[in-house]
Design a protein around this motif. Structure first.
Motif, PDB file in Angstrom:
ATOM      1  N   GLY A  65     -10.470  80.361 132.380  1.00  0.00           N
ATOM      2  CA  GLY A  65      -9.754  81.019 131.297  1.00  0.00           C
ATOM      3  C   GLY A  65     -10.698  81.603 130.257  1.00  0.00           C
ATOM      4  O   GLY A  65     -10.527  82.746 129.805  1.00  0.00           O
ATOM      5  N   ILE A  66     -11.733  80.841 129.890  1.00  0.00           N
ATOM      6  CA  ILE A  66     -12.730  81.330 128.921  1.00  0.00           C
ATOM      7  C   ILE A  66     -13.478  82.530 129.488  1.00  0.00           C
ATOM      8  O   ILE A  66     -13.736  83.517 128.779  1.00  0.00           O
ATOM      9  CB  ILE A  66     -13.704  80.191 128.550  1.00  0.00           C
ATOM     10  CG1 ILE A  66     -12.959  79.088 127.781  1.00  0.00           C
ATOM     11  CG2 ILE A  66     -14.880  80.732 127.731  1.00  0.00           C
ATOM     12  CD1 ILE A  66     -13.774  77.833 127.566  1.00  0.00           C
ATOM     13  N   LEU A 106      -9.958  75.581 132.651  1.00  0.00           N
ATOM     14  CA  LEU A 106     -10.358  75.914 131.286  1.00  0.00           C
ATOM     15  C   LEU A 106     -11.541  76.885 131.282  1.00  0.00           C
ATOM     16  O   LEU A 106     -11.550  77.884 130.546  1.00  0.00           O
ATOM     17  CB  LEU A 106     -10.727  74.637 130.531  1.00  0.00           C
ATOM     18  CG  LEU A 106     -11.194  74.800 129.080  1.00  0.00           C
ATOM     19  CD1 LEU A 106     -10.093  75.413 128.225  1.00  0.00           C
ATOM     20  CD2 LEU A 106     -11.632  73.450 128.504  1.00  0.00           C
ATOM     21  N   LEU A 129      -3.613  80.556 132.398  1.00  0.00           N
ATOM     22  CA  LEU A 129      -4.466  79.412 132.757  1.00  0.00           C
ATOM     23  C   LEU A 129      -4.514  78.387 131.627  1.00  0.00           C
ATOM     24  O   LEU A 129      -4.357  77.172 131.872  1.00  0.00           O
ATOM     25  CB  LEU A 129      -5.880  79.902 133.068  1.00  0.00           C
ATOM     26  CG  LEU A 129      -6.110  80.469 134.464  1.00  0.00           C
ATOM     27  CD1 LEU A 129      -7.387  81.303 134.485  1.00  0.00           C
ATOM     28  CD2 LEU A 129      -6.213  79.347 135.493  1.00  0.00           C
ATOM     29  N   LEU A 130      -4.719  78.842 130.410  1.00  0.00           N
ATOM     30  CA  LEU A 130      -4.849  77.913 129.290  1.00  0.00           C
ATOM     31  C   LEU A 130      -3.524  77.217 128.983  1.00  0.00           C
ATOM     32  O   LEU A 130      -3.516  76.026 128.617  1.00  0.00           O
ATOM     33  CB  LEU A 130      -5.361  78.661 128.053  1.00  0.00           C
ATOM     34  CG  LEU A 130      -6.761  79.285 128.206  1.00  0.00           C
ATOM     35  CD1 LEU A 130      -7.158  80.021 126.941  1.00  0.00           C
ATOM     36  CD2 LEU A 130      -7.803  78.223 128.564  1.00  0.00           C
ATOM     37  N   SER A 151      -2.347  79.195 139.498  1.00  0.00           N
ATOM     38  CA  SER A 151      -3.080  79.708 138.344  1.00  0.00           C
ATOM     39  C   SER A 151      -4.408  80.329 138.759  1.00  0.00           C
ATOM     40  O   SER A 151      -4.801  81.396 138.264  1.00  0.00           O
ATOM     41  CB  SER A 151      -3.325  78.582 137.336  1.00  0.00           C
ATOM     42  OG  SER A 151      -2.106  78.033 136.889  1.00  0.00           O
ATOM     43  N   VAL A 208      -3.219  74.503 131.570  1.00  0.00           N
ATOM     44  CA  VAL A 208      -4.112  73.387 131.228  1.00  0.00           C
ATOM     45  C   VAL A 208      -3.467  72.496 130.168  1.00  0.00           C
ATOM     46  O   VAL A 208      -3.478  71.259 130.273  1.00  0.00           O
ATOM     47  CB  VAL A 208      -5.479  73.911 130.732  1.00  0.00           C
ATOM     48  CG1 VAL A 208      -6.292  72.781 130.099  1.00  0.00           C
ATOM     49  CG2 VAL A 208      -6.254  74.532 131.879  1.00  0.00           C
ATOM     50  N   CYS A 209      -2.891  73.096 129.139  1.00  0.00           N
ATOM     51  CA  CYS A 209      -2.242  72.316 128.070  1.00  0.00           C
ATOM     52  C   CYS A 209      -1.083  71.486 128.611  1.00  0.00           C
ATOM     53  O   CYS A 209      -0.974  70.289 128.312  1.00  0.00           O
ATOM     54  CB  CYS A 209      -1.744  73.255 126.972  1.00  0.00           C
ATOM     55  SG  CYS A 209      -3.052  74.057 126.018  1.00  0.00           S
ATOM     56  N   SER A 227      -2.390  68.678 130.897  1.00  0.00           N
ATOM     57  CA  SER A 227      -3.076  67.630 130.117  1.00  0.00           C
ATOM     58  C   SER A 227      -2.067  66.686 129.479  1.00  0.00           C
ATOM     59  O   SER A 227      -2.244  65.459 129.496  1.00  0.00           O
ATOM     60  CB  SER A 227      -3.953  68.263 129.034  1.00  0.00           C
ATOM     61  OG  SER A 227      -4.955  69.060 129.597  1.00  0.00           O
ATOM     62  N   ALA A 239      -5.811  84.844 131.388  1.00  0.00           N
ATOM     63  CA  ALA A 239      -6.421  83.720 130.673  1.00  0.00           C
ATOM     64  C   ALA A 239      -5.363  82.890 129.964  1.00  0.00           C
ATOM     65  O   ALA A 239      -5.414  81.651 129.965  1.00  0.00           O
ATOM     66  CB  ALA A 239      -7.454  84.236 129.676  1.00  0.00           C
ATOM     67  N   ALA A 240      -4.378  83.556 129.369  1.00  0.00           N
ATOM     68  CA  ALA A 240      -3.312  82.846 128.656  1.00  0.00           C
ATOM     69  C   ALA A 240      -2.523  81.953 129.602  1.00  0.00           C
ATOM     70  O   ALA A 240      -2.166  80.813 129.254  1.00  0.00           O
ATOM     71  CB  ALA A 240      -2.382  83.847 127.980  1.00  0.00           C
TER      72      ALA A 240
END
Length: 386
Positions: free
Chosen positions: A277-278, A274, A363-364, A211, A367-368, A371, A360-361
């Motif tokens: 991604g931001i 995170l 990476l996020l 990622s 992360v989800c 998690s 970014a999508a």
């Protein structure tokens, strides 16, 4: 000897980072299509992935020194060949071998660092190694952009080639050879690569590496195009890329680096992903240099959290007899991420706005998923302890 290894890490990553602001424009002098530029940027990482995997087996069999010396020397030689490239196929061939030989360097260097010292400070140790990468991220892009702008791209290749060959001589003269007999005995009983992938924590680090470098590949491909589209001077590509390196190196070296051994590596890894991604979402809508610099500071903060964490996960969940292959596979995922980032976005022909949002999508989403997995894993471990 660890300082020599850090210096070699700097040299290896300068080789990579110095080409970020120049390779897309250089490729377009051979063929102006975005697809070809993406292919040239991604070809290095494709063959680098092969080199990483081969290096992993070689390291566990013969030790890191041979891999480092050979990789540095061969990379230096192949860099010289860029100056003779006169056709698209010639350029692609040089990029392939550059990535292949360059793939020997980083797994060997990080294996050597991991095998030194105590195992309970891997996070801080990898933060210092990350500072070496940060130095490269500061020096490399600015160096590449400034030299190419004021002289020519060929001088970038020649200077880095001389640095690589010089490092190979230093490594040959000063690095200890290691206990090859012990390494050979261990390697005969070492794990196979598929079994390493089945380790959940190693898999998490590999996904984190993929990622991160998908985002890095996107940045390498899209940021110079964004700077050009916004009609800023091309040298700002290098300066912007150096900004995230300056941010990262400050976090790596200041007392805040204690967080890498205070908190779980998987948590700092997710936080870093995170933040990156931001940063990419914000960068996609950036229309001024000032805002782009803010985005790169944020990107550097995420990089500073992510890079040591995923390296420390490798060091913590492997032994000396498997670490070479583990790091080889790990950096193969690094290379795969860059291949995917630059090549896919190049072939899609998306604008820099959409390209950054796609990265970014990814990476996020990662992360989800991670998690959820880590939460379930913690619940299972708690139940087993009751």
């Amino acid at each position: 000897m660890k300082y020599l290894i850090y210096f070699i890490i700097i040299a290896a990553f300068i080789d990579t980072f110095s080409q970020l602001p120049i390779m897309s424009p250089f490729a377009m002098t051979f063929d102006p299509s975005p697809a070809f530029a993406g292919l040239v940027v991604g070809m290095y990482s494709f063959s680098n992935m092969i080199g990483n995997i081969l290096a992993g087996f070689w390291i566990d069999k013969s030790g890191a020194k041979k891999v480092l010396v050979s990789g540095l020397f061969l990379t230096g030689i192949i860099l010289i060949l860029y100056t003779f490239a006169d056709s698209p196929m010639h350029l692609i061939s040089v990029r392939f071998f550059h990535g292949l030989f360059g793939g020997f360097l980083v797994p060997a260097a990080f294996t050597a660092i991991s095998n030194r010292g105590k195992s309970n400070n891997q996070g801080k140790k990898m933060a210092v190694s990350g500072a070496a990468v940060g130095c490269s991220a500061i020096i490399g892009p600015a160096f590449g952009a400034v030299i190419a702008s004021n002289y020519s791209i060929n001088w970038v290749f020649l200077i880095i080639a001389a640095t690589m060959i010089g490092c190979s001589v230093l490594a040959f003269m000063f690095l200890p050879p290691g206990k090859l007999k012990d390494i050979e005995e261990k390697s005969s009983h070492s794990e196979k690569m598929p079994s390493l992938i089945k380790n959940p924590m190693l898999t998490a680090s590999y996904l984190g590496a993929f990622s991160l470098m998908f985002a890095q590949g996107s940045l390498a491909y899209l940021l110079p195009l964004q700077v050009e589209e916004l009609q800023f001077d091309s040298m700002y590509s290098g300066i912007l890329l150096s900004t995230f390196g300056i941010t990262a190196i400050l976090i790596f070296l200041l007392p805040v680096n204690k967080i890498f051994d205070k908190y779980r590596h998987n948590n700092t890894m997710l936080a870093g992903m995170l933040i990156i991604g931001i940063a990419l979402i914000l960068l996609s809508s950036a229309g001024s240099l000032a805002f782009m610099f803010v985005c790169m500071v944020l990107y550097g903060s995420g990089f500073a959290l992510l890079f040591p964490s995923i390296n420390a996960l490798i060091a913590k969940h492997t032994t000396e007899k498997t670490r070479g292959k583990a790091f080889g596979l790990f950096y193969a995922f690094f290379s795969l991420g860059v291949v995917a980032g630059s090549t896919i976005l190049g072939f899609l022909g998306v604008t820099f706005n959409i390209g950054f949002l796609i990265s970014a999508a990814l990476l996020l989403l990662t992360v989800c998923c991670m998690s959820i997995y880590f939460k379930k894993r913690s619940s299972v471990l708690l139940k087993s302890q009751e």
